[in-house]
Design a protein around this motif. Structure first.
Motif, short mmCIF file in Angstrom:
data_model
loop_
_atom_site.label_atom_id
_atom_site.label_comp_id
_atom_site.label_asym_id
_atom_site.label_seq_id
_atom_site.Cartn_x
_atom_site.Cartn_y
_atom_site.Cartn_z
N UNK A 45 68.14 -0.78 -22.80
CA UNK A 45 68.65 -1.86 -23.64
C UNK A 45 67.63 -2.29 -24.68
N UNK A 46 68.09 -3.02 -25.70
CA UNK A 46 67.17 -3.49 -26.73
C UNK A 46 66.31 -4.62 -26.17
N UNK A 47 65.16 -4.89 -26.77
CA UNK A 47 64.22 -5.89 -26.23
C UNK A 47 64.84 -7.26 -25.99
N UNK A 48 65.70 -7.72 -26.90
CA UNK A 48 66.35 -9.03 -26.71
C UNK A 48 67.22 -9.03 -25.47
N UNK A 49 67.96 -7.95 -25.27
CA UNK A 49 68.84 -7.85 -24.10
C UNK A 49 68.04 -7.81 -22.82
N UNK A 50 66.92 -7.08 -22.82
CA UNK A 50 66.06 -7.01 -21.63
C UNK A 50 65.49 -8.38 -21.32
N UNK A 51 65.01 -9.08 -22.34
CA UNK A 51 64.45 -10.42 -22.15
C UNK A 51 65.50 -11.37 -21.57
N UNK A 52 66.71 -11.32 -22.10
CA UNK A 52 67.78 -12.19 -21.60
C UNK A 52 68.13 -11.85 -20.15
N UNK A 53 68.12 -10.57 -19.82
CA UNK A 53 68.43 -10.16 -18.45
C UNK A 53 67.36 -10.66 -17.48
N UNK A 54 66.10 -10.62 -17.89
CA UNK A 54 65.01 -11.13 -17.05
C UNK A 54 65.19 -12.63 -16.83
N UNK A 55 65.50 -13.36 -17.89
CA UNK A 55 65.69 -14.81 -17.77
C UNK A 55 66.85 -15.14 -16.83
N UNK A 56 67.96 -14.42 -16.96
CA UNK A 56 69.12 -14.68 -16.10
C UNK A 56 68.78 -14.39 -14.63
N UNK A 57 68.10 -13.27 -14.40
CA UNK A 57 67.74 -12.91 -13.03
C UNK A 57 66.76 -13.92 -12.44
N UNK A 58 65.80 -14.37 -13.25
CA UNK A 58 64.83 -15.36 -12.77
C UNK A 58 65.52 -16.66 -12.40
N UNK A 59 66.49 -17.07 -13.21
CA UNK A 59 67.24 -18.30 -12.91
C UNK A 59 68.05 -18.16 -11.63
N UNK A 60 68.64 -16.99 -11.42
CA UNK A 60 69.41 -16.74 -10.21
C UNK A 60 68.52 -16.76 -8.97
N UNK A 61 67.34 -16.14 -9.07
CA UNK A 61 66.41 -16.13 -7.95
C UNK A 61 66.01 -17.55 -7.56
N UNK A 62 65.74 -18.37 -8.56
CA UNK A 62 65.36 -19.75 -8.26
C UNK A 62 66.52 -20.52 -7.64
N UNK A 63 67.72 -20.28 -8.14
CA UNK A 63 68.90 -21.01 -7.63
C UNK A 63 69.22 -20.63 -6.19
N UNK A 64 68.82 -19.42 -5.77
CA UNK A 64 69.11 -18.94 -4.42
C UNK A 64 68.06 -19.33 -3.40
N UNK A 65 67.04 -20.07 -3.82
CA UNK A 65 65.97 -20.46 -2.91
C UNK A 65 65.70 -21.96 -3.03
N UNK A 66 64.90 -22.47 -2.14
CA UNK A 66 64.55 -23.89 -2.14
C UNK A 66 63.03 -24.05 -2.14
N UNK A 67 62.56 -25.15 -2.70
CA UNK A 67 61.14 -25.45 -2.66
C UNK A 67 60.72 -25.57 -1.20
N UNK A 68 59.54 -25.07 -0.77
CA UNK A 68 58.50 -24.44 -1.58
C UNK A 68 58.52 -22.92 -1.54
N UNK A 69 59.65 -22.31 -1.66
CA UNK A 69 59.73 -20.85 -1.68
C UNK A 69 58.97 -20.31 -2.89
N UNK A 70 58.26 -19.17 -2.74
CA UNK A 70 57.51 -18.61 -3.88
C UNK A 70 58.38 -18.35 -5.11
N UNK A 71 59.67 -18.06 -4.90
CA UNK A 71 60.52 -17.76 -6.05
C UNK A 71 60.86 -18.99 -6.88
N UNK A 72 60.39 -20.17 -6.46
CA UNK A 72 60.45 -21.35 -7.33
C UNK A 72 59.27 -21.35 -8.30
N UNK A 73 58.25 -20.54 -8.00
CA UNK A 73 57.07 -20.42 -8.85
C UNK A 73 57.29 -19.30 -9.86
#
Length: 335
Positions: A45-73
């Protein structure tokens, strides 16, 4: 996707383009963001699409965990980037993470916080997204405890990712750990300083799947060449040299290419920490020289191409471990 299609034509240019796109959205994440881009350079994918995919995945990882899980960091950005490049789902990984943590506790493996997360991520890469089994976790645990017996004073939870990587090798846990110890001994005898950095190099070099003396000779030749090129910064980074050792080109070619990447990254704005530049330069050098070799047709038959693909995948997993170490050392607040 073939190996030739996976590696971009200009790795450092693609790194810079993805970083620029991601930096606009989350510039404050510092080293984790910089290493995340490294982990997604070969994502389609183009760089913008890759960056957006990383952001979406990072948001999903955080939403699926609770503090103080490392994926909140901020480590979630590195994990998200690895998942994007692997074509994996953040939701699926979050579910597997919860299940695998229970397997780790059942196997009596020490809690490893963010290092445990990376170990599970590497196990998932090794099984191509299939469920991680209790036997695979037990094998990881056996390797960890065997390494702990050999070097109890420097082995700890931070070695869980290395154990996950070593668990992909053939042989019993005892045989694998004996091999690691042989690397450690040979490197020490070759003049490298004992300690955690040397231990990390000894964990990575078995993935070259070469006789230990041959692999250590290649490693030492790279360091010697970097000394001749007066690159004190690079030659003192044992992990970066271990990444460069995945290349079978001559030491002069590899060292010169690494320094060129280093100098290119050094003038970036915003400036990167020199420890990040070293590791990024080594990884980008591997991508660039493997790409050149593939396009020059110097890979032999299908078996040769498969072997090169395996070597690249092993190097990428070693780079994930080094990224975790590097970002963690520069961001002590990460948990």
């Amino acid at each position: 996707m073939t190996f030739a299609e996976a590696i971009p034509d200009h790795p450092i240019g693609r790194y810079q383009a993805i970083h620029a796109a991601l930096h606009v959205h989350d510039s404050w994440q510092g080293p984790w963001l910089q290493f995340a881009v490294q982990a997604a350079v070969a994502a389609p994918g183009d760089p913008q699409a890759v960056a957006q995919a990383i952001l979406r995945s990072a948001q999903t990882l955080r939403a699926n965990t609770h503090w103080p899980d490392p994926l909140h960091a901020p480590i979630r950005y590195l994990v998200a980037a690895v998942l994007v490049q692997a074509g994996d789902s953040a939701d699926a990984f979050a579910a597997e993470l919860a299940r695998s943590r229970m397997l780790f506790r059942q196997a009596g493996i020490v809690r490893g916080s963010l290092f445990e997360v990376v170990a599970i991520l590497l196990l998932r890469l090794a099984v191509a997204g299939m469920p991680i089994t209790a036997d695979q976790v037990a094998r990881l645990g056996a390797i960890y405890h065997q390494l702990k017996r050999s070097h109890w004073w420097i082995t700890g939870p931070h070695d869980l990712p290395s154990c996950a990587m070593l668990a992909t090798l053939q042989g019993s846990p005892e045989q694998i750990c004996h091999l690691v110890e042989e690397y450690y001994r040979l490197l020490s005898e070759d003049g490298f300083s004992a300690g955690v950095q040397l231990e990390q190099a000894a964990h990575i070099l078995p993935l070259l799947r070469l006789p230990p003396k041959q692999a250590v000779h290649r490693y030492g030749a790279l360091r010697h060449r970097l000394i001749l090129l007066e690159s004190l910064t690079v030659r003192l980074d044992y992990e970066a040299i271990a990444l460069l050792s995945f290349l079978d080109q001559d030491a002069e070619t590899v060292a010169a290419a690494c320094l060129a990447q280093y100098q290119d990254l050094q003038v970036r704005h915003p400036a990167f920490h020199h420890e990040i530049i070293i590791d990024l330069a080594a990884d980008l050098t591997v991508l660039e020289l493997m790409r050149q070799r593939m396009h020059q047709g110097n890979t032999g038959d299908d078996a040769g191409r498969r072997a090169l693909m395996q070597r690249w995948q092993d190097e990428q997993r070693a780079a994930i471990i080094i990224a975790c170490f590097g970002a963690r050392s520069l961001d002590p607040a990460s948990y």
